[in-house]
Design a protein around this motif. Structure first.
Motif, short mmCIF file in Angstrom:
data_model
loop_
_atom_site.label_atom_id
_atom_site.label_comp_id
_atom_site.label_asym_id
_atom_site.label_seq_id
_atom_site.Cartn_x
_atom_site.Cartn_y
_atom_site.Cartn_z
N UNK A 181 -8.83 2.94 2.34
CA UNK A 181 -7.79 1.82 3.01
C UNK A 181 -6.46 2.17 2.96
N UNK A 182 -5.95 2.13 4.10
CA UNK A 182 -4.67 2.83 4.55
C UNK A 182 -3.82 1.92 5.36
N UNK A 183 -2.84 1.22 4.74
CA UNK A 183 -1.98 0.28 5.46
C UNK A 183 -0.54 0.90 5.57
N UNK A 184 0.02 0.18 6.26
CA UNK A 184 1.46 0.52 6.60
C UNK A 184 2.42 -0.81 6.33
N UNK A 185 3.38 -0.52 5.57
CA UNK A 185 4.33 -1.50 5.17
C UNK A 185 5.85 -1.17 5.91
N UNK A 186 6.37 -2.34 6.21
CA UNK A 186 7.82 -2.37 6.73
C UNK A 186 8.81 -2.87 5.93
N UNK A 187 9.87 -2.22 5.68
CA UNK A 187 10.90 -2.96 4.62
C UNK A 187 12.32 -2.91 5.44
N UNK A 188 12.82 -4.01 5.44
CA UNK A 188 13.90 -4.33 5.79
C UNK A 188 15.07 -4.22 4.70
N UNK A 189 16.46 -3.74 4.82
CA UNK A 189 17.45 -3.67 3.83
C UNK A 189 17.59 -5.04 2.78
N UNK A 190 17.34 -5.05 1.76
CA UNK A 190 17.53 -5.91 0.74
C UNK A 190 16.19 -6.84 0.77
N UNK A 191 15.07 -6.26 1.41
CA UNK A 191 13.97 -7.05 1.44
C UNK A 191 12.92 -6.35 0.77
N UNK A 216 6.46 2.74 5.43
CA UNK A 216 5.70 3.28 4.19
C UNK A 216 4.35 3.38 4.64
N UNK A 217 3.78 4.67 4.57
CA UNK A 217 2.17 4.50 4.65
C UNK A 217 1.98 4.49 3.12
N UNK A 218 0.43 4.16 2.93
CA UNK A 218 -0.05 4.05 1.78
C UNK A 218 -1.67 4.15 1.60
N UNK A 219 -2.06 4.40 0.57
CA UNK A 219 -3.37 4.56 0.63
C UNK A 219 -4.38 4.19 -0.99
N UNK A 220 -5.58 3.66 -0.42
CA UNK A 220 -5.84 2.97 -1.69
C UNK A 220 -7.33 3.56 -1.86
N UNK A 221 -7.90 3.55 -3.29
CA UNK A 221 -9.24 4.02 -3.38
C UNK A 221 -10.03 2.76 -4.09
N UNK A 222 -11.27 2.74 -3.83
CA UNK A 222 -11.92 1.36 -4.40
C UNK A 222 -12.03 1.84 -5.71
N UNK A 223 -12.50 0.57 -6.49
CA UNK A 223 -12.86 0.72 -7.86
C UNK A 223 -11.99 0.06 -8.82
#
Lengths: 114, 115
Positions: free
Chosen positions: A32-42, A89-96
């Motif tokens: 599972x590969x999500x992308x996150x968006x971050x604005x300053x202060x958030x 930010x990209x991210x990755x998740x492994x099951x379990x």
């Protein structure tokens, strides 16, 4: 050991241009590969995510391209706007079970200029 | 509440003092995570709570760091004998799925400055 490598560290794109951010992973157990968006202060906010059984996912101006054999995935922002200026930010998740936590890349600071 | 709430939003402390950071997750979310974000760095995993399971503490950088989650809801991250290298933004997130596939909802973080 950095399991998710992200590039570039920073990116400047003109308004209307295409922003491309790349990530590579090592662990083939990630599914599972999500992308996150971050604005300053958030805090980061989920933008779009993909599973490895598809090669592309599109939501509005945002597209994830996924290359399973190369263990790479990328975020494309079409028609980039100044309001897209943020850290991604990209991210990755492994099951379990209790091991299910996201591993994040180091982030890309995007600036969209007028 | 509607989102993940963290308090305080900013904390300045003297080196050697203990600090407590609080996280109120979204009601009903079973999974709660703490991450640390240092200047120019990515998100560093600290600890993960899922329901009644034993927490995953594998990311805690030293025994000065500890966290608890009471009643399956509010969590407190404690840093004892703070050091300057502890200065960072501490982010809490919660998820409705223990697998994290529903996406994390992050709070706005606590900016910790150790002087």
């Amino acid at each position: 050991q950095q399991q998710v490598k992200q590039s570039p560290q920073s990116l400047i794109v003109q308004k209307g241009g295409i922003s491309i951010i790349n990530c590579a992973y090592e662990n083939t157990a990630f599914d599972y590969f999500p992308w996150y968006q971050q604005f300053p202060g958030k805090g980061p906010a989920l933008l779009i995510a993909i599973r490895p059984d598809v090669s592309e996912k599109k939501e509005g101006r945002f597209t994830i391209s996924f290359n399973k054999s190369a263990k790479q995935f990328s975020l494309h922002i079409m028609d980039s706007q100044p309001g897209d200026s943020a850290t991604y930010f990209c991210a990755a998740l492994k099951p379990g079970g209790t091991a299910s936590k996201l591993t994040f890349g180091t982030g890309t600071r995007l600036q969209v200029t007028l | 509440g509607a989102g993940v709430s963290q308090s305080p939003s900013n904390k300045v402390t003297e080196k050697g003092k203990d600090v407590e950071l609080r996280c109120d997750p979204i009601s009903g979310h079973t999974a709660l995570y703490w991450y640390r974000q240092s200047l120019g760095q990515g998100l560093e995993f600290l600890i993960y709570f899922q329901g009644n399971s034993a927490p995953d503490k594998s990311g805690l950088p030293s025994d000065r760091f500890s966290a608890e989650r009471t009643g399956g809801s509010v969590s407190t991250l404690t840093i004892q004998r703070t050091q300057q290298e502890d200065s960072a933004v501490y982010l809490c997130a919660s998820s409705s799925h223990g697998t994290g596939r529903g996406g994390y909802t992050f709070g706005s973080g606590t900016r910790l400055t150790v002087v």
